[in-house]
Write a protein that holds these residues in place. Structure first.
Motif, PDB file in Angstrom:
ATOM      1  N   ASP A  58      41.736  39.710  47.214  1.00  0.00           N
ATOM      2  CA  ASP A  58      42.840  39.252  47.130  1.00  0.00           C
ATOM      3  C   ASP A  58      43.947  38.127  47.361  1.00  0.00           C
ATOM      4  N   LYS A  59      43.973  39.201  48.908  1.00  0.00           N
ATOM      5  CA  LYS A  59      45.040  38.221  49.763  1.00  0.00           C
ATOM      6  C   LYS A  59      45.216  36.878  49.705  1.00  0.00           C
ATOM      7  N   ALA A  60      43.533  37.006  50.136  1.00  0.00           N
ATOM      8  CA  ALA A  60      42.892  35.641  50.717  1.00  0.00           C
ATOM      9  C   ALA A  60      42.627  34.331  49.630  1.00  0.00           C
ATOM     10  N   LEU A  61      42.470  34.589  48.699  1.00  0.00           N
ATOM     11  CA  LEU A  61      42.779  33.797  46.951  1.00  0.00           C
ATOM     12  C   LEU A  61      44.144  33.316  46.843  1.00  0.00           C
ATOM     13  N   LEU A  62      45.124  34.075  47.454  1.00  0.00           N
ATOM     14  CA  LEU A  62      46.018  33.789  47.178  1.00  0.00           C
ATOM     15  C   LEU A  62      46.937  32.986  48.090  1.00  0.00           C
ATOM     16  N   ALA A  63      46.144  33.400  49.591  1.00  0.00           N
ATOM     17  CA  ALA A  63      46.486  32.652  50.528  1.00  0.00           C
ATOM     18  C   ALA A  63      46.592  30.961  50.526  1.00  0.00           C
ATOM     19  N   GLY A  64      44.574  31.285  49.955  1.00  0.00           N
ATOM     20  CA  GLY A  64      44.312  29.746  49.423  1.00  0.00           C
ATOM     21  C   GLY A  64      44.892  28.948  48.770  1.00  0.00           C
TER      22      GLY A  64
END
Length: 220
Positions: A58-64
């Protein structure tokens, strides 16, 4: 098998598929949108839904979606960064059917009101595959400048598209054709060796029979 398959990408972990791949999906979707993301609905499928939270998917996708690279040390703080930016987002689950278990559907709205739907999968080693754009099937990696052209399925249109690109000395790396039915809507996906200038994208968009052109740039 090459070295990349063994060691994986340079990334913020813990998982190349659940973390690095998720960040890349977000980044590619942001570039397809063509503007900063203002609102995002992120719908996880399969393994992304079942185990993604523990991997920081979740954090990685939002970061992207905010433009952070897969190796950016700020990925773990993407929730806080999104709040500072005023990016509205929500996570939920979805059953996308018989697709890769590491799949996600994104419903995005940009700061200027532009909307985009993307279905993509993280297929291992930090690699991804985009499978749908705005509800139309396609397949591309996000590793090349890519044109996604929604058009009428009519004779000669593909030739017109390639002639426009040839006229501007743009070399085609790969080209794939999809259609809903004979004479209906079709999608032409063209991966190019070099960036496609904005005026070329605009010219393609004005060709008779072309409904919409979405362009994935490799530049930021």
């Amino acid at each position: 098998m090459n070295l990349f398959d063994i060691v994986g990408p340079v990334m913020v972990g813990p998982s190349s598929s659940h973390t690095a791949g998720a960040a890349k999906i977000g980044n590619v979707a942001r570039r397809l949108l063509g503007e900063e993301v203002a609102e995002a609905t992120i719908l996880f499928h399969g393994s992304f839904l079942a185990t993604g939270k523990g991997h920081g998917t979740d954090k990685a996708l939002l970061a992207g979606l905010m433009g952070l690279a897969v190796d950016d040390p700020l990925i773990p703080y993407s929730f806080e960064i999104a709040e500072q930016k005023g990016l509205n987002y929500r996570f939920d689950g979805i059953d996308l059917g018989d697709v890769h278990p590491n799949s996600v559907k994104l419903l995005l709205t940009g700061v200027n009101g532009k909307k985009l739907e993307v279905v993509a999968a993280s297929i291992g080693g930090g690699r991804i595959q985009v499978n749908e754009v705005d509800g139309l099937s396609n397949s591309f990696s996000g590793d090349y400048p890519t044109l996604i052209i929604q058009n009428q399925d009519q004779p000669g249109l593909v030739a017109e598209i390639t002639c426009v690109l040839a006229g501007f000395q743009i070399n085609i790396a790969t080209m794939q054709l999809y259609r809903s039915s004979r004479g209906g809507f079709a999608v032409t996906v063209i991966e190019c060796d070099d960036e496609v200038p904005e005026d070329v994208v605009a010219e393609l968009a004005h060709e008779t029979g072309i409904v919409k052109v979405t362009y994935l740039s490799m530049n930021g």
